[in-house]
Motif scaffolding. Structure first.
Motif, PDB file in Angstrom:
ATOM      1  N   THR A 112       0.860  -1.170   0.000  1.00 21.80           N
ATOM      2  CA  THR A 112       0.000   0.000   0.000  1.00 21.80           C
ATOM      3  C   THR A 112       0.900   1.225   0.000  1.00 21.80           C
ATOM      4  OG1 THR A 112      -1.568  -1.236   1.375  1.00 21.80           O
ATOM      5  CG2 THR A 112      -1.880   1.143   1.258  1.00 21.80           C
ATOM      6  N   PRO A 113       0.592   2.238  -0.790  1.00 23.47           N
ATOM      7  CA  PRO A 113       1.426   3.451  -0.794  1.00 23.47           C
ATOM      8  C   PRO A 113       1.416   4.160   0.558  1.00 23.47           C
ATOM      9  CG  PRO A 113      -0.102   3.437  -2.666  1.00 23.47           C
ATOM     10  CD  PRO A 113      -0.497   2.311  -1.771  1.00 23.47           C
ATOM     11  N   ALA A 114       2.509   4.841   0.866  1.00 22.22           N
ATOM     12  CA  ALA A 114       2.654   5.552   2.140  1.00 22.22           C
ATOM     13  C   ALA A 114       1.529   6.563   2.363  1.00 22.22           C
ATOM     14  CB  ALA A 114       4.012   6.249   2.199  1.00 22.22           C
ATOM     15  N   ASP A 115       1.069   7.242   1.312  1.00 23.92           N
ATOM     16  CA  ASP A 115      -0.002   8.237   1.462  1.00 23.92           C
ATOM     17  C   ASP A 115      -1.266   7.614   2.045  1.00 23.92           C
ATOM     18  OD1 ASP A 115       1.547  10.294   0.524  1.00 23.92           O
ATOM     19  OD2 ASP A 115       0.670  10.303  -1.488  1.00 23.92           O
ATOM     20  N   ASP A 116      -1.597   6.394   1.624  1.00 19.94           N
ATOM     21  CA  ASP A 116      -2.797   5.725   2.140  1.00 19.94           C
ATOM     22  C   ASP A 116      -2.635   5.332   3.608  1.00 19.94           C
ATOM     23  OD1 ASP A 116      -3.935   6.019  -0.341  1.00 19.94           O
ATOM     24  OD2 ASP A 116      -3.561   3.960  -0.971  1.00 19.94           O
ATOM     25  N   ILE A 117      -1.419   4.983   3.984  1.00 22.78           N
ATOM     26  CA  ILE A 117      -1.149   4.626   5.374  1.00 22.78           C
ATOM     27  C   ILE A 117      -1.195   5.873   6.252  1.00 22.78           C
ATOM     28  CG2 ILE A 117       0.542   3.597   6.954  1.00 22.78           C
ATOM     29  CD1 ILE A 117       1.504   2.014   4.373  1.00 22.78           C
ATOM     30  N   TRP A 118      -0.619   6.969   5.761  1.00 22.95           N
ATOM     31  CA  TRP A 118      -0.644   8.232   6.506  1.00 22.95           C
ATOM     32  C   TRP A 118      -2.078   8.684   6.767  1.00 22.95           C
ATOM     33  CZ3 TRP A 118       2.963   9.932   9.395  1.00 22.95           C
ATOM     34  CH2 TRP A 118       4.311   9.819   9.040  1.00 22.95           C
ATOM     35  N   LYS A 119      -2.978   8.457   5.829  1.00 22.48           N
ATOM     36  CA  LYS A 119      -4.381   8.856   6.014  1.00 22.48           C
ATOM     37  C   LYS A 119      -4.992   8.165   7.230  1.00 22.48           C
ATOM     38  CE  LYS A 119      -5.221   9.856   1.159  1.00 22.48           C
ATOM     39  NZ  LYS A 119      -5.817   9.346  -0.077  1.00 22.48           N
ATOM     40  N   VAL A 120      -4.663   6.889   7.419  1.00 21.10           N
ATOM     41  CA  VAL A 120      -5.187   6.151   8.563  1.00 21.10           C
ATOM     42  C   VAL A 120      -4.522   6.644   9.852  1.00 21.10           C
ATOM     43  CG1 VAL A 120      -5.433   3.875   9.639  1.00 21.10           C
ATOM     44  CG2 VAL A 120      -5.711   4.116   7.161  1.00 21.10           C
ATOM     45  N   THR A 172       7.261   4.700  12.279  1.00 16.12           N
ATOM     46  CA  THR A 172       7.941   5.309  11.131  1.00 16.12           C
ATOM     47  C   THR A 172       7.491   4.637   9.843  1.00 16.12           C
ATOM     48  OG1 THR A 172       9.838   3.816  11.387  1.00 16.12           O
ATOM     49  CG2 THR A 172       9.990   5.961  12.463  1.00 16.12           C
ATOM     50  N   LEU A 173       7.465   5.419   8.784  1.00 17.01           N
ATOM     51  CA  LEU A 173       7.109   4.925   7.455  1.00 17.01           C
ATOM     52  C   LEU A 173       8.251   5.204   6.498  1.00 17.01           C
ATOM     53  CD1 LEU A 173       4.294   5.318   8.868  1.00 17.01           C
ATOM     54  CD2 LEU A 173       3.392   5.719   6.589  1.00 17.01           C
ATOM     55  N   GLU A 174       8.592   4.206   5.700  1.00 19.38           N
ATOM     56  CA  GLU A 174       9.607   4.358   4.653  1.00 19.38           C
ATOM     57  C   GLU A 174       8.903   4.189   3.313  1.00 19.38           C
ATOM     58  OE1 GLU A 174      13.594   2.085   3.001  1.00 19.38           O
ATOM     59  OE2 GLU A 174      12.794   1.538   4.961  1.00 19.38           O
ATOM     60  N   ASP A 175       8.717   5.300   2.610  1.00 19.02           N
ATOM     61  CA  ASP A 175       8.009   5.305   1.328  1.00 19.02           C
ATOM     62  C   ASP A 175       8.848   4.603   0.264  1.00 19.02           C
ATOM     63  OD1 ASP A 175       6.527   5.823  -0.926  1.00 19.02           O
ATOM     64  OD2 ASP A 175       6.398   7.981  -0.602  1.00 19.02           O
ATOM     65  N   MET A 176       8.251   3.585  -0.371  1.00 13.78           N
ATOM     66  CA  MET A 176       8.937   2.818  -1.411  1.00 13.78           C
ATOM     67  C   MET A 176       8.092   2.788  -2.685  1.00 13.78           C
ATOM     68  SD  MET A 176      10.153  -0.205   1.169  1.00 13.78           S
ATOM     69  CE  MET A 176      11.399  -0.963   0.153  1.00 13.78           C
ATOM     70  N   GLY A 177       7.408   3.904  -2.963  1.00 12.54           N
ATOM     71  CA  GLY A 177       6.568   3.985  -4.158  1.00 12.54           C
ATOM     72  C   GLY A 177       5.217   3.347  -3.926  1.00 12.54           C
ATOM     73  N   THR A 178       4.965   2.201  -4.578  1.00 14.91           N
ATOM     74  CA  THR A 178       3.679   1.512  -4.397  1.00 14.91           C
ATOM     75  C   THR A 178       3.657   0.669  -3.130  1.00 14.91           C
ATOM     76  OG1 THR A 178       4.417  -0.372  -5.728  1.00 14.91           O
ATOM     77  CG2 THR A 178       3.242   1.419  -6.882  1.00 14.91           C
ATOM     78  N   CYS A 198       5.326   0.351   1.130  1.00 14.61           N
ATOM     79  CA  CYS A 198       5.799   1.154   2.254  1.00 14.61           C
ATOM     80  C   CYS A 198       6.218   0.223   3.376  1.00 14.61           C
ATOM     81  CB  CYS A 198       4.682   2.092   2.725  1.00 14.61           C
ATOM     82  SG  CYS A 198       5.177   3.182   4.078  1.00 14.61           S
ATOM     83  N   ARG A 199       7.370   0.480   3.965  1.00 16.01           N
ATOM     84  CA  ARG A 199       7.796  -0.272   5.142  1.00 16.01           C
ATOM     85  C   ARG A 199       7.388   0.534   6.370  1.00 16.01           C
ATOM     86  NH1 ARG A 199      10.446  -4.415   5.605  1.00 16.01           N
ATOM     87  NH2 ARG A 199      11.522  -4.233   3.615  1.00 16.01           N
ATOM     88  N   VAL A 200       6.603  -0.108   7.246  1.00 15.25           N
ATOM     89  CA  VAL A 200       6.121   0.535   8.465  1.00 15.25           C
ATOM     90  C   VAL A 200       6.766  -0.169   9.653  1.00 15.25           C
ATOM     91  CG1 VAL A 200       4.096   1.180   9.820  1.00 15.25           C
ATOM     92  CG2 VAL A 200       3.918   1.030   7.325  1.00 15.25           C
ATOM     93  N   SER A 201       7.306   0.628  10.567  1.00  9.99           N
ATOM     94  CA  SER A 201       7.948   0.084  11.762  1.00  9.99           C
ATOM     95  C   SER A 201       7.321   0.685  13.012  1.00  9.99           C
ATOM     96  CB  SER A 201       9.447   0.406  11.768  1.00  9.99           C
ATOM     97  OG  SER A 201      10.079  -0.156  10.649  1.00  9.99           O
ATOM     98  N   ILE A 202       7.214  -0.138  14.029  1.00 10.74           N
ATOM     99  CA  ILE A 202       6.758   0.321  15.339  1.00 10.74           C
ATOM    100  C   ILE A 202       7.836  -0.068  16.346  1.00 10.74           C
ATOM    101  CG2 ILE A 202       5.039   0.141  17.171  1.00 10.74           C
ATOM    102  CD1 ILE A 202       2.983  -0.648  15.111  1.00 10.74           C
ATOM    103  N   ALA A 203       8.343   0.936  17.049  1.00  6.38           N
ATOM    104  CA  ALA A 203       9.301   0.710  18.132  1.00  6.38           C
ATOM    105  C   ALA A 203       8.597   1.079  19.432  1.00  6.38           C
ATOM    106  CB  ALA A 203      10.549   1.561  17.932  1.00  6.38           C
ATOM    107  N   GLU A 204       8.725   0.230  20.438  1.00 12.46           N
ATOM    108  CA  GLU A 204       8.010   0.458  21.689  1.00 12.46           C
ATOM    109  C   GLU A 204       8.796  -0.095  22.861  1.00 12.46           C
ATOM    110  OE1 GLU A 204       3.842  -0.880  23.870  1.00 12.46           O
ATOM    111  OE2 GLU A 204       4.038  -1.147  21.724  1.00 12.46           O
ATOM    112  N   ASP A 205       8.697   0.601  23.992  1.00 12.38           N
ATOM    113  CA  ASP A 205       9.235   0.066  25.238  1.00 12.38           C
ATOM    114  C   ASP A 205       8.568   0.754  26.418  1.00 12.38           C
ATOM    115  OD1 ASP A 205      10.663  -1.613  26.851  1.00 12.38           O
ATOM    116  OD2 ASP A 205      12.606  -0.704  26.467  1.00 12.38           O
ATOM    117  N   ALA A 206       8.527   0.055  27.533  1.00 17.91           N
ATOM    118  CA  ALA A 206       7.954   0.589  28.768  1.00 17.91           C
ATOM    119  C   ALA A 206       8.816   1.741  29.267  1.00 17.91           C
ATOM    120  CB  ALA A 206       7.879  -0.509  29.826  1.00 17.91           C
TER     121      ALA A 206
END
Length: 115
Positions: free
Chosen positions: A10-18, A61-67, A69-77
């Motif tokens: 899914t393109p980064a723009d569509d993910i950003w909308k959510v 974080t989102l890494e736009d790769m055209g059509t 997108c790599r999405v990463s979630i980093a989390e810690d207490a």
């Protein structure tokens, strides 16, 4: 921090909308039962509060790769009893939840949520 990533078809723009629509968080963030407030100027660095475990810092974080997108979630207490759990036990639990969170986010973005 525990970090999980997923390549979305899914393109980064569509993910950003959510992500930009804070009212949709309870639909894709595992464990979010309600949204207390939405700030139109927030960044993607969040503090998640989860009773009884305390608080966690979450960075998306989102890494736009055209059509795609790599999405990463980093989390810690960061506060509360959850911080007392050894990282070797805490990280696998966080990873499981955040993998499901990324799956839900991808489905919502591909389905046009946040448009």
């Amino acid at each position: 921090m525990s970090t999980v990533s997923r390549l979305f078809n899914t393109p980064a723009d569509d993910i950003w909308k959510v992500i930009a629509d804070g009212w949709l968080y309870s639909g894709w963030v595992v464990g979010a039962s309600r949204i207390r407030a939405v700030d139109a100027h927030r960044s993607l660095e969040l503090v998640a509060r989860g009773w009884p475990l305390g608080e966690a810092k979450v960075v998306i974080t989102l890494e736009d790769m055209g059509t795609q997108c790599r999405v990463s979630i980093a989390e810690d207490a960061i506060r509360g009893p959850g911080k007392l759990v050894p990282k070797v036990l805490r990280d696998p639990l966080i990873d499981v939840r955040n993998r499901e969170t990324l799956s839900r986010l991808e489905l919502m973005a591909a389905g046009g949520a946040g448009s």
